[in-house]
Design a protein around this motif. Structure first.
Motif, PDB file in Angstrom:
ATOM      1  N   TRP A  95       0.804  -1.213   0.000  1.00 34.07           N
ATOM      2  CA  TRP A  95       0.000   0.000   0.000  1.00 34.07           C
ATOM      3  C   TRP A  95       0.843   1.273   0.000  1.00 34.07           C
ATOM      4  CZ3 TRP A  95       0.139   3.461   4.032  1.00 34.07           C
ATOM      5  CH2 TRP A  95       0.688   3.004   5.235  1.00 34.07           C
ATOM      6  N   LEU A  96       2.103   1.201   0.375  1.00 34.10           N
ATOM      7  CA  LEU A  96       2.951   2.392   0.338  1.00 34.10           C
ATOM      8  C   LEU A  96       3.309   2.811  -1.088  1.00 34.10           C
ATOM      9  CD1 LEU A  96       5.445   1.940   3.292  1.00 34.10           C
ATOM     10  CD2 LEU A  96       3.712   3.692   3.026  1.00 34.10           C
ATOM     11  N   ILE A  97       3.610   1.855  -1.943  1.00 32.25           N
ATOM     12  CA  ILE A  97       3.975   2.190  -3.323  1.00 32.25           C
ATOM     13  C   ILE A  97       2.796   2.798  -4.080  1.00 32.25           C
ATOM     14  CG2 ILE A  97       4.703   1.217  -5.535  1.00 32.25           C
ATOM     15  CD1 ILE A  97       6.559  -0.646  -3.933  1.00 32.25           C
ATOM     16  N   PRO A  98       1.594   2.202  -4.043  1.00 35.91           N
ATOM     17  CA  PRO A  98       0.463   2.865  -4.710  1.00 35.91           C
ATOM     18  C   PRO A  98       0.116   4.225  -4.094  1.00 35.91           C
ATOM     19  CG  PRO A  98      -0.063   0.577  -4.318  1.00 35.91           C
ATOM     20  CD  PRO A  98       1.219   0.863  -3.606  1.00 35.91           C
ATOM     21  N   ALA A  99       0.245   4.337  -2.773  1.00 35.74           N
ATOM     22  CA  ALA A  99      -0.040   5.624  -2.135  1.00 35.74           C
ATOM     23  C   ALA A  99       0.957   6.684  -2.605  1.00 35.74           C
ATOM     24  CB  ALA A  99       0.014   5.475  -0.612  1.00 35.74           C
ATOM     25  N   ALA A 100       2.220   6.328  -2.730  1.00 35.97           N
ATOM     26  CA  ALA A 100       3.223   7.275  -3.218  1.00 35.97           C
ATOM     27  C   ALA A 100       2.947   7.658  -4.666  1.00 35.97           C
ATOM     28  CB  ALA A 100       4.614   6.676  -3.080  1.00 35.97           C
ATOM     29  N   LEU A 101       2.532   6.713  -5.474  1.00 36.33           N
ATOM     30  CA  LEU A 101       2.210   7.014  -6.870  1.00 36.33           C
ATOM     31  C   LEU A 101       0.994   7.926  -6.981  1.00 36.33           C
ATOM     32  CD1 LEU A 101       2.847   3.535  -8.530  1.00 36.33           C
ATOM     33  CD2 LEU A 101       4.253   5.602  -8.699  1.00 36.33           C
ATOM     34  N   VAL A 102      -0.016   7.684  -6.156  1.00 36.50           N
ATOM     35  CA  VAL A 102      -1.210   8.533  -6.173  1.00 36.50           C
ATOM     36  C   VAL A 102      -0.869   9.946  -5.711  1.00 36.50           C
ATOM     37  CG1 VAL A 102      -3.454   8.889  -5.054  1.00 36.50           C
ATOM     38  CG2 VAL A 102      -2.860   6.649  -5.966  1.00 36.50           C
ATOM     39  N   LEU A 103      -0.097  10.066  -4.639  1.00 39.73           N
ATOM     40  CA  LEU A 103       0.290  11.400  -4.165  1.00 39.73           C
ATOM     41  C   LEU A 103       1.167  12.129  -5.182  1.00 39.73           C
ATOM     42  CD1 LEU A 103       0.965  10.731  -0.398  1.00 39.73           C
ATOM     43  CD2 LEU A 103      -0.916  12.012  -1.411  1.00 39.73           C
ATOM     44  N   GLY A 104       2.042  11.412  -5.848  1.00 33.18           N
ATOM     45  CA  GLY A 104       2.856  12.021  -6.895  1.00 33.18           C
ATOM     46  C   GLY A 104       2.009  12.496  -8.058  1.00 33.18           C
ATOM     47  N   ALA A 105       1.021  11.695  -8.441  1.00 33.67           N
ATOM     48  CA  ALA A 105       0.118  12.086  -9.528  1.00 33.67           C
ATOM     49  C   ALA A 105      -0.715  13.296  -9.129  1.00 33.67           C
ATOM     50  CB  ALA A 105      -0.781  10.917  -9.915  1.00 33.67           C
ATOM     51  N   LEU A 106      -1.148  13.361  -7.873  1.00 33.69           N
ATOM     52  CA  LEU A 106      -1.892  14.529  -7.405  1.00 33.69           C
ATOM     53  C   LEU A 106      -1.020  15.783  -7.426  1.00 33.69           C
ATOM     54  CD1 LEU A 106      -3.941  13.112  -4.404  1.00 33.69           C
ATOM     55  CD2 LEU A 106      -4.827  14.002  -6.556  1.00 33.69           C
ATOM     56  N   GLY A 107       0.228  15.656  -7.019  1.00 32.07           N
ATOM     57  CA  GLY A 107       1.137  16.797  -7.058  1.00 32.07           C
ATOM     58  C   GLY A 107       1.395  17.264  -8.480  1.00 32.07           C
ATOM     59  N   LEU A 108       1.599  16.331  -9.381  1.00 33.16           N
ATOM     60  CA  LEU A 108       1.806  16.678 -10.784  1.00 33.16           C
ATOM     61  C   LEU A 108       0.563  17.330 -11.373  1.00 33.16           C
ATOM     62  CD1 LEU A 108       3.617  16.570 -13.292  1.00 33.16           C
ATOM     63  CD2 LEU A 108       2.665  14.308 -13.761  1.00 33.16           C
ATOM     64  N   GLY A 109      -0.595  16.802 -11.036  1.00 37.35           N
ATOM     65  CA  GLY A 109      -1.849  17.391 -11.508  1.00 37.35           C
ATOM     66  C   GLY A 109      -2.043  18.806 -10.990  1.00 37.35           C
ATOM     67  N   ALA A 110      -1.715  19.039  -9.719  1.00 38.84           N
ATOM     68  CA  ALA A 110      -1.836  20.383  -9.155  1.00 38.84           C
ATOM     69  C   ALA A 110      -0.866  21.346  -9.830  1.00 38.84           C
ATOM     70  CB  ALA A 110      -1.578  20.343  -7.650  1.00 38.84           C
TER      71      ALA A 110
END
Length: 52
Positions: free
Chosen positions: A6-21
């Motif tokens: 769950w840490l790897i998908p969570a990091a990918l989701v947070l990275g995608a949110l940061g890139l989107g912002a």
């Protein structure tokens, strides 16, 4: 090992949110006038060449 599941998908989701912002801010013009923003952060008065 289960923590990585769950840490790897969570990091990918947070990275995608940061890139989107960042892309949203770029497209909405947040970085267009960097000198004006720097001036407004330091001074209360508008610059002399600004037309109001």
């Amino acid at each position: 090992m289960t923590a990585l599941a769950w840490l790897i998908p969570a990091a990918l989701v947070l990275g995608a949110l940061g890139l989107g912002a960042f892309l949203w801010a770029l497209r909405s013009g947040q970085f267009d006038d960097m000198e004006g923003a720097a001036y407004r952060a330091l001074e209360d008065d508008p610059p002399d060449d600004e037309i109001t």
